[in-house]
Design a protein around this motif. Structure first.
Motif, PDB file in Angstrom:
ATOM      1  N   GLU A 142       0.824  -1.379   0.041  1.00  0.00           N
ATOM      2  CA  GLU A 142      -0.016   0.171  -0.086  1.00  0.00           C
ATOM      3  C   GLU A 142       0.940   1.327  -0.028  1.00  0.00           C
ATOM      4  OE1 GLU A 142      -3.524   1.934   2.635  1.00  0.00           O
ATOM      5  OE2 GLU A 142      -2.765   0.352   3.151  1.00  0.00           O
ATOM      6  N   ASP A 143       0.603   2.124  -0.734  1.00  0.00           N
ATOM      7  CA  ASP A 143       1.081   3.467  -0.823  1.00  0.00           C
ATOM      8  C   ASP A 143       0.480   4.452  -0.154  1.00  0.00           C
ATOM      9  OD1 ASP A 143       2.619   5.772  -1.557  1.00  0.00           O
ATOM     10  OD2 ASP A 143       1.789   5.794  -3.631  1.00  0.00           O
ATOM     11  N   ILE A 144       1.063   4.774   1.069  1.00  0.00           N
ATOM     12  CA  ILE A 144       0.530   5.778   1.916  1.00  0.00           C
ATOM     13  C   ILE A 144       1.016   7.174   1.879  1.00  0.00           C
ATOM     14  CG2 ILE A 144      -0.013   6.072   4.634  1.00  0.00           C
ATOM     15  CD1 ILE A 144       0.375   3.231   4.913  1.00  0.00           C
ATOM     16  N   ILE A 145      -0.053   8.150   1.906  1.00  0.00           N
ATOM     17  CA  ILE A 145       0.424   9.391   1.672  1.00  0.00           C
ATOM     18  C   ILE A 145      -0.162  10.204   3.016  1.00  0.00           C
ATOM     19  CG2 ILE A 145       0.147  11.602   0.647  1.00  0.00           C
ATOM     20  CD1 ILE A 145      -0.283   9.936  -1.972  1.00  0.00           C
ATOM     21  N   PRO A 146       0.630  10.598   3.893  1.00  0.00           N
ATOM     22  CA  PRO A 146       0.319  11.432   4.946  1.00  0.00           C
ATOM     23  C   PRO A 146      -0.950  12.390   4.898  1.00  0.00           C
ATOM     24  CG  PRO A 146       2.524  11.272   5.254  1.00  0.00           C
ATOM     25  CD  PRO A 146       2.210  10.869   3.780  1.00  0.00           C
ATOM     26  N   THR A 147      -1.663  12.366   5.627  1.00  0.00           N
ATOM     27  CA  THR A 147      -2.749  13.660   5.495  1.00  0.00           C
ATOM     28  C   THR A 147      -2.292  14.882   5.436  1.00  0.00           C
ATOM     29  OG1 THR A 147      -3.513  13.861   7.673  1.00  0.00           O
ATOM     30  CG2 THR A 147      -4.691  12.251   6.279  1.00  0.00           C
ATOM     31  N   SER A 148      -1.102  15.281   6.024  1.00  0.00           N
ATOM     32  CA  SER A 148      -0.701  16.717   6.236  1.00  0.00           C
ATOM     33  C   SER A 148       0.496  16.798   5.289  1.00  0.00           C
ATOM     34  CB  SER A 148      -0.256  16.896   7.560  1.00  0.00           C
ATOM     35  OG  SER A 148       0.915  15.865   7.771  1.00  0.00           O
ATOM     36  N   ALA A 149       0.721  16.192   4.257  1.00  0.00           N
ATOM     37  CA  ALA A 149       1.468  16.319   3.220  1.00  0.00           C
ATOM     38  C   ALA A 149       1.033  17.012   2.108  1.00  0.00           C
ATOM     39  CB  ALA A 149       2.141  14.729   2.678  1.00  0.00           C
TER      40      ALA A 149
END
Length: 348
Positions: A70-77
């Motif tokens: 899974e490719d996770i992108i932080p919500t604050s990024a």
């Protein structure tokens, strides 16, 4: 297939791009396996041995794992730059291979074959210009992650690149003075009828190889991703394929810097002992032998990268910067003066 290999049109160029990038990416996967195997040997432990016979299918298993991870992108990024950063780093790393000559031109079936994608007259300048763009991917990754550890890693990488890029570029000025050309094939051929540049410019080679370790963020200069204080540095927040792209970019840069050391200082595809034996051989066979010589020299430097990583401890950041500005830069300038002197005296 023959027309694609021997032609000079758009289709032939695209075919060369596909072949060279395929070979580079295959070598990247095998370097990772070799590094893990050699690390086990150096540390007296068992390396990868589960995937396939002797663990030879480990790169394939790792690739499949990354594809389905899974490719996770932080919500604050900052999402657009977060996604762009690994693409930029990998693109810059792979684009530089367009001007790397893997052997001299040779003739097969009456047609000339050039084992290079774009034989530019300013090939070396192209490499320094494009490879320098890779640090933007690292800096963007650190900033867009909105993570203090990632930001520190990105800032370290930019400062490290600026410090050692000066020394690296100055270290090859002597090579350019001796060859009187920025074309990599001309630099190699200039060493064929003379001594290798590593003999006439040992200080330049020393500065170049140390700077190359720093530019590729490899131990003992891997400060942008130092685990003890930065978790994983600029790629702390990355997972899945984006993380793999950073990983591939690092090893592609290792192959690039090793190729440059072979071309600039170790005679490229020439070997004094072998060259007299090739005079009565067809150009096709000689070209394949030259390709093998280049690959053998390249393998030696790849092994050196792995050996150093698992042997030397990491520098402190102040030591890294002090070495770059107070030692490497003066040595690079001294090498320019030394090379000018031996050219004036007619020694090379």
């Amino acid at each position: 297939m023959t027309d694609l290999l021997l032609g000079t049109g758009l289709a032939a160029t695209l075919f060369k791009i596909a072949v060279i990038l395929g070979v580079v990416m295959t070598v990247v996967g095998n370097i990772v396996l070799a590094e893990r195997k050699l690390a086990g040997w150096i540390q007296d432990r068992v390396g990868p041995n589960r995937a396939g016979p002797w663990g030879l299918l480990q790169p394939l298993a790792d690739g499949i794992k990354f594809i389905f991870k899974e490719d996770i992108i932080p919500t604050s990024a900052h999402r657009p730059l977060f996604v762009l950063a690994p693409v930029l780093s990998l693109t810059a790393a792979l684009t530089t291979f367009a001007v790397i000559p893997f052997a001299d031109r040779f003739v097969i079936l009456g047609r000339e074959v050039a084992p290079i994608i774009a034989d530019l007259d300013v090939g070396l300048l192209w490499i320094f210009a494009v490879s320098g763009l890779g640090v933007y991917g690292v800096v963007l990754a650190g900033w867009s992650s909105n993570n203090k550890y990632s930001l520190m890693g990105g800032l370290r990488s930019s400062a490290q690149m600026i410090s050692y890029e000066l020394s690296m570029t100055l270290s090859v000025v002597g090579v350019l003075m001796a060859a009187e050309s920025l074309r990599l094939a001309d630099i190699v051929n200039a060493q064929a009828g003379s001594v290798w540049n590593v003999v006439s410019q040992p200080i330049g080679f020393l500065v170049f190889i140390i700077s190359a370790f720093a530019e590729t963020n490899r131990l003992p200069f891997d400060l942008p991703e130092a685990e003890p204080e930065l978790v994983a540095g600029y790629h702390t927040e990355y997972s899945g394929m984006p993380f793999l792209m950073f990983y591939m970019a690092e090893y592609a840069n290792v192959i690039l810097s090793s190729s440059l050391m072979v071309l600039l200082f170790f005679g490229g595809w020439h070997l004094p002992v072998v060259e007299p034996m090739l005079r009565g051989v067809s150009q096709g066979v000689a070209g394949l032998i030259h390709l093998g010589i280049f690959s053998l020299k390249l393998s030696c430097f790849l092994f050196l990268y792995i050996w150093v990583r698992w042997t030397l401890p990491r520098f402190r950041y102040d030591q890294l910067m002090r070495l770059g500005w107070k030692v490497m830069l003066p040595l690079a300038l001294a090498n320019v003066v030394w090379t000018a002197a031996i050219i004036l005296w007619g020694w090379i």
